[in-house]
Design an enzyme around this catalytic site. Structure first.
Site, PDB file in Angstrom:
ATOM      1  N   ASN A 226     -56.480 -22.313 -36.418  1.00 18.22           N
ATOM      2  CA  ASN A 226     -56.509 -23.767 -36.594  1.00 18.22           C
ATOM      3  C   ASN A 226     -57.133 -24.423 -35.368  1.00 18.22           C
ATOM      4  OD1 ASN A 226     -55.307 -23.893 -39.108  1.00 18.22           O
ATOM      5  ND2 ASN A 226     -53.255 -24.306 -38.322  1.00 18.22           N
TER       6      ASN A 226
ATOM      7  N   HIS B  56     -57.880 -13.163 -44.390  1.00 19.25           N
ATOM      8  CA  HIS B  56     -56.555 -12.543 -44.353  1.00 19.25           C
ATOM      9  C   HIS B  56     -56.202 -12.185 -42.907  1.00 19.25           C
ATOM     10  CE1 HIS B  56     -53.107 -10.221 -45.021  1.00 19.25           C
ATOM     11  NE2 HIS B  56     -53.621  -9.088 -45.448  1.00 19.25           N
TER      12      HIS B  56
ATOM     13  N   HIS C  95     -55.471 -25.818 -47.374  1.00 19.30           N
ATOM     14  CA  HIS C  95     -56.855 -25.657 -46.895  1.00 19.30           C
ATOM     15  C   HIS C  95     -57.865 -25.681 -48.044  1.00 19.30           C
ATOM     16  CE1 HIS C  95     -55.692 -24.482 -42.724  1.00 19.30           C
ATOM     17  NE2 HIS C  95     -54.623 -24.044 -43.323  1.00 19.30           N
TER      18      HIS C  95
END
Ligand code: HDE
Length: 727
Positions: free
Chosen positions: A149, A340, A76
């Site tokens: 995603n 996170h 990413h």
């Protein structure tokens, strides 16, 4: 020399909590605040002499420059971010105690980062790839990061395979080729040995992997999470983002060309939409599964290669995300933001999905090296708006100045502050799931149906979408050099759909193998029967219409870019009518011309040229309209770039409009190959009229209305059936 007064901004004693700097009305200083009097020349021993070691200003500047880069994200790396806010529609207390999901009047600030996965920071936006969709909610109870995603499933079931997957998809290690592409041997080699990836492979070979815009794609939390309510009751939840502009893609040929014409296509599109006030919006959706229903599905809720069909468990839309502000500084915000999966708030908890469990370790670990130490939470973009108190201290780049003697707990010297928060007062607690198990390295047998959902996805696609998957597989496997790898993939495709495998094999000029040999398949349980897991699809699943982009919202042309192809001598009235109609529908019309500067109309008016045929391309637009005007169209007819422009837009199934003489340009192009003879009159006929809107200049407003409707369809896929325009 008279001393000029220094501006008030520089006189201000630095406020350590202020981290933004406008660069306006300020004086140049060193990093330590020393005003600089000459930033053009280094300190030398005479005008023609060597630079002096003493020049601490030069050394400070160059040293800082030498250290400007930080490691890019291992995955990413290429991303684009934006600020915004989230608002819930109704209190969700029945399911979760999360405070930001209760008050419809409250706005929770968010920062979102979209990304591709495989490419480096400088790679193209239009790579065939999964897109990251990471949202940081700055809630009153701390930050909640939904690091998802644009596809609801993943390649692998267990985190221990992630480094292998990424090593396989990244450029090959011996020559660092290819960049931002999965079309190479190592990726497909790995995939061919991991049948659990087949469902995800269907998604990445589909149009979802080449979105028209980051604003026009769905988002998913992927894993099953838990909600926990005030009473401690838990349910399972899958998170969704539904774009209000609908889901749309480009075609692969277009993606390849966009990568050359504008590698920043998605980043620019997001930036420009927000700057122009066309704020991207998504509805936040949840699929809720009662604790008692955990085992009612014929797949495992903990398996990240499976989705819950919306037809089985509807997506309840519970709120809206709006992105309304671009970052001030790419590095400070988009690059330094640290997400996170483990950043949750009271009321949201994890499940035992083995992929998610591994992620819980990885994200903090990676920031330690990427952002240089344990204090990355103090970087402004990462700071919670909720107050932060704990006994963690020191470390590289510590910003907070903690006062007092105690940094331990329990303590009596500071009244045991900071003190724990009781669950009843909002303290986080983990769901007290009962676990009684053996400590083993194994996978549940409920994870071993690798083909049924892959088939469901393929069978849920429209015919054009299925054709695109076939072509994508032909392209990707066509770049694979190792025959055994291609064959193994074809074998797995045949388990999904025999016709799909045959079509791909035909394109490659090989046949589908009936069985495969090779290294042991790691997805088969050690004591399992390979036939049971490999040779057939386990079950037939009903197609899920929600999985097809063909069923998305259509008709809204907000922020769609329309090329108005014209030259000197254009018809002013027709141009003005079309431009006004497009703008009122929310589109962004741009004048595209053979030369820069201004264009002279057939009357006395001039219009500025936005871009020339040299500096732009049809692939950067959603539609093209050839403007009327005899002289203007004659010039375009003589310009191969103008002909190519309309041909390419047509080939990519976009709306094509022509006002008045503009139709002559279409007739000059391959759009009008077929000659017809009617009543003895020979005329050229359009190869397809679908999405092509032609009309007289005098009826410009009628033509505009039909053209707008054609743009609203996004693409006219029927044209692909007889695709012979060479562009
Ligand atoms: Fe990530 N992932 N990931 N991932 N991921 C990272 O974290 C990782 C996975 C996702 O815009 C890294 O800060 C492991 C699934 C996004 O900053 C790293 C596993 C999903 C982003 C990492 C996964 C994601 C990342 C790299 C398997 C969808 C970009 C830099 C166990 C649900 C966030 C960083 C941003 C980034 C590890 C699998 C989404 C290395 C170990 C599944 C959107 O920590």
């Amino acid at each position: 020399m008279s001393k000029a007064p220094r501006s008030s901004t520089t006189k201000k004693i630095a406020d350590l909590s202020l981290n933004t700097e406008s660069g306006l009305d300020t004086e140049l200083t060193t990093n330590h605040g020393l005003p600089i009097n000459d930033d053009q020349n280094s300190l030398k021993a005479g005008e023609r002499g060597g630079t002096l070691m003493e020049d601490f200003i030069l050394r400070e500047k160059i040293t800082h420059f030498d250290h400007e880069r930080i490691p890019e994200r291992v995955v990413h790396a290429r991303g684009s971010g934006a600020h915004g806010f989230f608002q819930v529609y109704e209190p969700m207390a029945r399911y979760t105690r999360a405070e930001f999901l209760q008050d419809p009047g409250a706005k929770t600030p968010v920062f979102v980062r979209f990304s591709t996965v495989a490419g480096s920071r400088g790679s193209s936006d239009l790579a065939r790839d999964v897109r990251g969709f990471a949202v940081k909610f700055y809630t009153q109870e701390g930050n909640f990061d939904l690091v998802g995603n644009n596809m609801p499933v993943f390649f692998i079931q267990d985190a221990i395979k992630f480094p292998d997957l990424i090593h396989a998809v990244k450029p090959e290690p011996h020559n660092e080729i290819p960049q931002a592409a999965s079309a190479h041997d190592t990726f497909w080699d790995f995939i061919s040995l991991m049948p659990e990836s087949m469902h995800m492979i269907m998604w990445v070979m589909s149009d979802r992997a080449i979105p028209r815009s980051l604003r026009m794609m769905e988002g998913f939390g992927v894993h099953t999470f838990r909600f926990i309510n005030e009473k401690g009751k838990s349910c399972f939840v899958k998170f969704h983002w539904k774009p209000l502009l609908g889901m749309h893609s480009v075609v692969w040929d277009e993606a390849l060309k966009i990568s050359g014409n504008d590698p920043d296509f998605h980043r620019r599109d997001l930036w420009e939409a927000i700057e122009s006030g066309a704020f991207p919006e998504w509805e936040f959706g949840v699929q809720i599964v009662d604790e008692k229903d955990e085992h009612k599905f014929d797949f495992d809720l903990l398996d990240p290669t499976k989705l819950i069909p919306e037809e089985l468990v509807p997506v309840k839309r519970i709120g809206k995300l709006t992105l309304n502000r671009n970052p001030d500084n790419f590095f400070a915000e988009t690059e330094q933001v640290a997400f996170h999966v483990g950043h949750v708030v009271p009321g949201i908890d994890f499940s035992n999905d083995p992929l998610m469990q591994g992620r819980l370790f990885s994200y903090t670990d990676t920031q330690l090296i990427r952002l240089g130490g344990p204090n990355f939470h103090e970087i402004p973009i990462n700071r919670p708006i909720a107050p932060l108190h704990n006994n963690q201290r020191d470390g590289f780049m510590r910003q907070m100045i903690n006062s007092g003697r105690t940094s331990y707990s329990p303590n009596s010297l500071s009244g045991n502050s900071p003190s724990q928060v009781a669950a009843l007062d909002g303290g986080f607690f983990s769901y007290a799931e009962r676990i009684d198990a053996h400590k083993i390295r194994a996978r549940s047998l409920s994870f071993f149906d690798h083909y049924s959902q892959a088939a469901m996805f393929f069978h849920s696609q429209s015919v054009p979408e299925q054709n695109h998957i076939v072509r994508a597989l032909r392209f990707e496997l066509g770049k694979v050099e190792t025959t055994a790898v291609r064959e193994r993939v074809l074998y797995h495709l045949a388990q999904i759909d025999k016709d799909l495998a045959k079509r791909v094999a035909d394109g490659l000029g090989v046949s589908v193998p009936a069985k495969i040999e090779g290294p042991p398949n790691m997805s088969i349980p050690a004591d399992g029967d390979p036939k049971q897991f490999q040779s057939k699809r386990v079950k037939e699943m009903k197609p899920s219409p929600a999985l097809s982009m063909a069923n998305t919202i259509k008709g809204d042309i907000t922020s769609r870019k329309v090329a108005m192809l014209m030259s000197d001598g254009f018809d002013e009235a027709a141009f003005a009518t079309m431009k006004k109609a497009l703008a009122s529908a929310g589109a962004v019309p741009k004048v595209v011309a053979p030369h820069g500067g201004t264009l002279k109309g057939a009357g006395s008016n001039e219009v500025p040229v936005d871009v020339t045929l040299l500096t732009t391309a049809s692939v950067l637009f959603d539609a093209v309209c050839v403007v009327a005007g005899a002289k203007s169209v004659k010039t375009l007819q003589a310009d191969p770039a103008a002909i190519h422009f309309v041909e390419e837009a047509f080939k990519h199934c976009k709306a094509v409009g022509a006002l008045g003489e503009g139709a002559d340009l279409l007739a000059t192009s391959q759009l009008a190959k077929n000659e017809t003879i009617e009543a003895g009159i020979r005329s050229k006929k359009l190869v397809s009229e679908v999405g092509v809107v032609i009309g007289g200049a005098a009826t410009a407003s009628k033509v505009a209305a039909a053209f707008i409707e054609a743009i609203g369809e996004h693409r006219h896929w029927e044209r692909e059936a007889d695709d012979f325009v060479a562009a």
